[in-house]
Design an enzyme around this catalytic site. Structure first.
Site, PDB file in Angstrom:
ATOM      1  N   ASP A   1      63.110  60.111  10.232  1.00  0.00           N
ATOM      2  CA  ASP A   1      62.011  59.730  11.201  1.00  0.00           C
ATOM      3  C   ASP A   1      62.124  60.354  12.427  1.00  0.00           C
ATOM      4  O   ASP A   1      62.876  60.780  13.116  1.00  0.00           O
ATOM      5  CB  ASP A   1      62.004  58.070  11.085  1.00  0.00           C
ATOM      6  CG  ASP A   1      60.646  57.487  11.458  1.00  0.00           C
ATOM      7  OD1 ASP A   1      59.785  58.163  11.874  1.00  0.00           O
ATOM      8  OD2 ASP A   1      60.637  56.320  11.207  1.00  0.00           O
TER       9      ASP A   1
ATOM     10  N   ASP B   1      51.353  56.175   9.031  1.00  0.00           N
ATOM     11  CA  ASP B   1      51.957  54.782   8.788  1.00  0.00           C
ATOM     12  C   ASP B   1      50.845  53.893   8.315  1.00  0.00           C
ATOM     13  O   ASP B   1      51.035  52.778   8.394  1.00  0.00           O
ATOM     14  CB  ASP B   1      52.383  54.159  10.318  1.00  0.00           C
ATOM     15  CG  ASP B   1      53.749  54.712  10.333  1.00  0.00           C
ATOM     16  OD1 ASP B   1      54.237  55.149   9.583  1.00  0.00           O
ATOM     17  OD2 ASP B   1      54.155  54.414  11.624  1.00  0.00           O
TER      18      ASP B   1
HETATM   19  C1  DGJ Z   1      57.821  54.556  11.721  1.00  0.00           C
HETATM   20  C2  DGJ Z   1      57.701  55.200  10.172  1.00  0.00           C
HETATM   21  O1  DGJ Z   1      56.528  55.878   9.864  1.00  0.00           O
HETATM   22  C3  DGJ Z   1      57.684  53.661   9.289  1.00  0.00           C
HETATM   23  O2  DGJ Z   1      57.420  54.075   7.879  1.00  0.00           O
HETATM   24  C4  DGJ Z   1      59.046  53.269   9.198  1.00  0.00           C
HETATM   25  O3  DGJ Z   1      60.008  54.017   8.770  1.00  0.00           O
HETATM   26  C5  DGJ Z   1      59.392  52.767  10.852  1.00  0.00           C
HETATM   27  N1  DGJ Z   1      59.292  53.805  11.548  1.00  0.00           N
HETATM   28  C6  DGJ Z   1      60.633  52.044  10.860  1.00  0.00           C
HETATM   29  O4  DGJ Z   1      60.854  51.950  12.230  1.00  0.00           O
END
Ligand code: DGJ
Length: 786
Positions: free
Chosen positions: A478, A548
């Site tokens: 991430d 997301d």
């Molecule tokens: C952003 C990601 O896109 C989410 O799927 C998740 O992993 C969060 N970060 C966790 O902080």
């Protein structure tokens, strides 16, 4: 193949396209033609046109070339200072302060295959048919060379391009701008397409007419960004999914980028793509060189759909690493939207237990497993397990999952550091910030300075140790903020504007080392969803968390838009809870699956809270997906109806042999008397005889409200407790639809669908799709037909 004529014209030919350039009398490289494939000739001079003679106010390039002006010429390199007043693709500052460059043909080198680009991800060749042409240009006065490289991928109808500056002089030079590509095309009847958005709204398709002046998209965020994907297409005004000329350009790069198109007064459209010149300079000492990232160009005379399939092909065959090519991906459970930060081993194991029962194959432990991370304000950088949450440690936790039949996957965000972390306390100088200024925070965190070798080495050691010891088979990588407060103590003032690009090079170096050491780990990149969904990352990590936003209806737009450039095999797509966390929309479970199934399927909700109906449905979904996932992940994609234009979205995937396909039909809002519908397919074999069967799905009988007794064999009171109990258990089957027909009928006439419910009562000849409803149809060869 690449043909070279006696008078130095180069014909770069793919199966269906031709790209013709030529060394002009002035020594510049002229662009003669890019489009549908033409025949080889001894000369291509008839394709060359120039307005020079008609111009009265042009700046004549040289005495020798008489009235020849650069601004009226279609060129492969745009320069300033010699009468080309359009946007330059290269801008240098020499030691004496002058900015005029004059790159002329020196020589060329043609070879079979393709060399890697130093320090950068790039396409590679699997097949011998790839040829590369390097053309070296030289600014004689300054003693500086510019090499433009072209590689031809015949099968995919793709040509790649990059540029390299070599400082052969005795003086340092400064690069202020160096685009990977400059392409001039004659004509003004084009539209420009880009993929724009923001967080939780990635890859919206935007199309607008080309007009006089310059239009550009870029990223100044340090990452390629969800604001503007590194992609641009030029489409003839009438082009659609199936017809018309389309030129597509995509950049293999994960940092600040720019794509520009300028329509000059002479109706020459100049398209450029490369590293953004915003806050960028690069100083080259004598004998040093600078390599740009690579642009992937493709042309289709069969509309946007074929352009996308060309991109998909090159990404799947020549960009994604070999061990992941055509390799089916596991169905996963991710605990993020199920628990967020609030979990312990017991909770996770309960989730895992349910996951196994449903047929899930991989358990992904998301954010919150390390340091003292109970919310987003701390611990990034402290990549040691939190024993309060996971008392038996990561290795044991993973082993327990393995014993249950699940693979173990782990989330990390290595490029970041929280101010409240041990790493920051011991190495504040590793974070990007300016001494004496309060840094601006994103998600309360700072970015580690990956332009520093020591930081990259540290991360490599820390992460390789973590991956080795925890024995993970999957990593979600991430990256949750954009850059600010740029400064690196390791660079002197002259080199500060190199930091953003050096960061990207540092990141690539780290990824190169880690992916070489752990080729068996399936990496999925993520940057708050699609804030860094680009071909650079796909070279190292074959899949990306698309957004997301897991709301199925929003995802229709996002996945449809993303597919313009990226294949389904790269798009992570999860079934989440209803109402969705992002928009609080209630969406049927089957639609959540039908959307996520056209991609890399995962579940991201608390499985321990499912009722009996939901468990039965999900189990069937996973079985169906596994049966068809080769097709759903790697089939050829045909977009049919866009959710950006319509209430209905339709697309389908077809296998290479055209013996099977899956069709996705999605409706946003239910309408009364929506009219008769013919579902037209694409990409099948006209002469083959197919059977089409709707996937058997289950509806929740709550949908029928007061009309419940019209559809049930027994009488119950609407909205009563028995109604609720029944809806939590009873699988009410959707209508069945089946048709056998020739491909020609399915493609040209279409399949007649049953009428949608419209206050006309419900029976087996009615489709009740409803708000946010959907269907999936399986198409296979009808073997019973002789
Ligand atoms: C952003 C990601 O896109 C989410 O799927 C998740 O992993 C969060 N970060 C966790 O902080």
């Amino acid at each position: 193949m690449i043909q070279i004529t006696d008078n130095n014209a180069f014909h770069l030919q793919t199966n269906n396209t031709s790209y013709v350039i030529k060394v002009l009398e002035s020594g510049h490289i002229g662009q003669l033609y890019y489009g549908r494939r033409i025949h080889n000739r001894d000369t291509y001079d008839s394709l060359y046109s120039n307005f020079s003679r008609d111009l009265e106010v042009g700046t004549a390039y040289s005495k020798a070339t008489k009235g020849f002006t650069l601004e009226s010429t279609r060129l492969e390199v745009g320069e300033s200072g010699k009468g080309d007043y359009r946007e330059p693709s290269v801008r240098l500052v020499y030691e004496d302060g002058t900015r005029t460059t004059d790159f002329n043909y020196q020589d060329h080198h043609l070879y079979t295959g393709k060399e890697p680009l130093e320090g950068l991800p790039a396409t590679f060749c699997n097949e011998d048919s790839v040829q590369t042409l390097d053309i070296t240009l030289k600014d004689e006065v300054a003693d500086v060379e510019l090499v433009i490289s072209y590689s031809v991928f015949e099968e995919a109808d793709v040509i790649t391009r990059s540029a390299k500056i070599i400082n052969g002089s005795k003086q340092p030079i400064r690069i202020e701008k160096l685009m990977s590509m400059n392409f001039d095309i004659h004509g003004k009847n084009f539209d420009i397409m880009t993929l724009d958005g923001r967080w939780v709204k990635e890859c919206n398709i935007n199309r607008r007419p080309l007009s006089k002046g310059t239009f550009y998209i870029d990223s100044k965020r340090g990452v390629s960004s969800s604001e503007h994907n590194p992609f641009m297409a030029l489409l003839s005004n009438k082009a659609d999914e199936l017809t018309g000329d389309v030129y597509g350009f995509g950049l293999i790069y994960s940092g600040n980028h720019k794509a520009a198109v300028e329509l000059s007064s002479l109706n020459i459209a100049r398209i450029q793509m490369g590293i953004s010149d915003h806050d960028f300079t690069w100083d080259l000492e004598c004998s040093e060189s600078f390599q740009t990232p690579e642009v992937v160009m493709t042309f289709s005379h069969m509309g946007l759909g074929q352009m996308s399939r060309n991109f998909h092909k090159i990404i799947e065959h020549n960009l994604v690493q070999k061990q992941w090519q055509n390799k089916i991906r596991p169905v996963l459970i991710n605990n993020w939207e199920a628990t967020y930060f609030d979990f312990d081993e017991k909770k996770l194991m309960a989730l895992a237990k349910e996951a196994v029962k449903l047929g899930i194959e991989l358990f992904v432990l998301d954010d919150g497993w390390f340091g003292r991370r109970n919310d987003s304000t701390s611990s990034l950088g402290d990549w040691d397990v939190n024993l309060k949450k996971l008392p038996s440690g990561l290795k044991k936790f993973g082993k327990n999952l393995n014993k249950m039949g699940l693979d173990f996957g782990l989330w990390v965000e290595p490029e970041m550091v929280s101010i409240n972390s041990d790493l920051y306390r011991s190495h504040p100088e590793w974070a990007i910030q300016i001494p004496g200024r309060q840094p601006s925070l994103g998600r309360t965190q700072l970015v580690l300075d990956l332009s520093r070798e020591d930081v990259v080495d540290y991360l490599y050691n820390k992460l390789s140790d973590l991956f080795r010891k925890s024995k993970v088979s999957y990593v979600k990588w991430d990256m949750n903020r954009n850059f600010s407060d740029l400064y690196s103590p390791r660079l002197d003032s002259k080199h500060q504007q190199e930091q953003s690009h050096r960061y990207v090079l540092g990141l690539y170096n780290l990824l190169e080392r880690l992916t070489n050491e752990f080729p068996q780990i399936l990496f999925e990149s993520c940057a708050s969803g699609g804030n860094r969904f680009d071909m650079g990352m796909l070279y190292y990590m074959p899949q990306t968390w698309t957004s997301d936003n897991t709301d199925a209806v929003e995802r229709m737009d996002i996945q449809y838009g993303t597919s313009i450039l990226y294949p389904l095999s790269t798009m992570g797509a999860h079934v989440s809870d209803s109402p969705s966390s992002q928009v609080l929309r209630q969406t049927p479970l089957e639609t959540r699956f039908n959307v996520a199934a056209f991609g890399l399927l995962g579940y991201e909700l608390d499985l321990t809270k499912l009722n009996a109906f939901e468990k039965k449905v999900i189990k069937k979904q996973i079985t169906y997906y596994k049966k068809h996932r080769q097709l759903l992940q790697f089939g050829h994609l045909y977009r049919i109806q866009s959710p950006f234009d319509d209430n209905i979205m339709q697309w389908m995937v077809v296998n290479e042999e055209k013996t099977e396909a899956l069709f996705g039909y999605y409706q946003k809002l239910q309408q009364t008397v929506s009219g008769l519908e013919q579902m037209r397919m694409v990409g099948l074999n006209a002469d083959s005889f197919y059977k089409v069967t709707a996937r058997e799905m289950s509806m929740n009988i709550r949908q029928f409200g007061n009309l419940i007794n019209e559809v049930l064999p027994v009488k119950i009171k609407a909205h009563s407790i028995p109604h609720t109990i029944l809806s939590n258990h009873y699988e009410f089957k959707t209508e069945s639809e089946e048709v056998s027909a020739y491909g020609s009928e399915l493609m040209y006439a279409g399949m007649a669908l049953k009428a949608q419910y419209s206050s006309n009562g419900y029976n087996e000849d009615v489709r009740h799709i409803g708000d946010f409803g959907s269907r999936v149809y399986y198409v296979e060869l009808d073997k019973s037909h002789t």
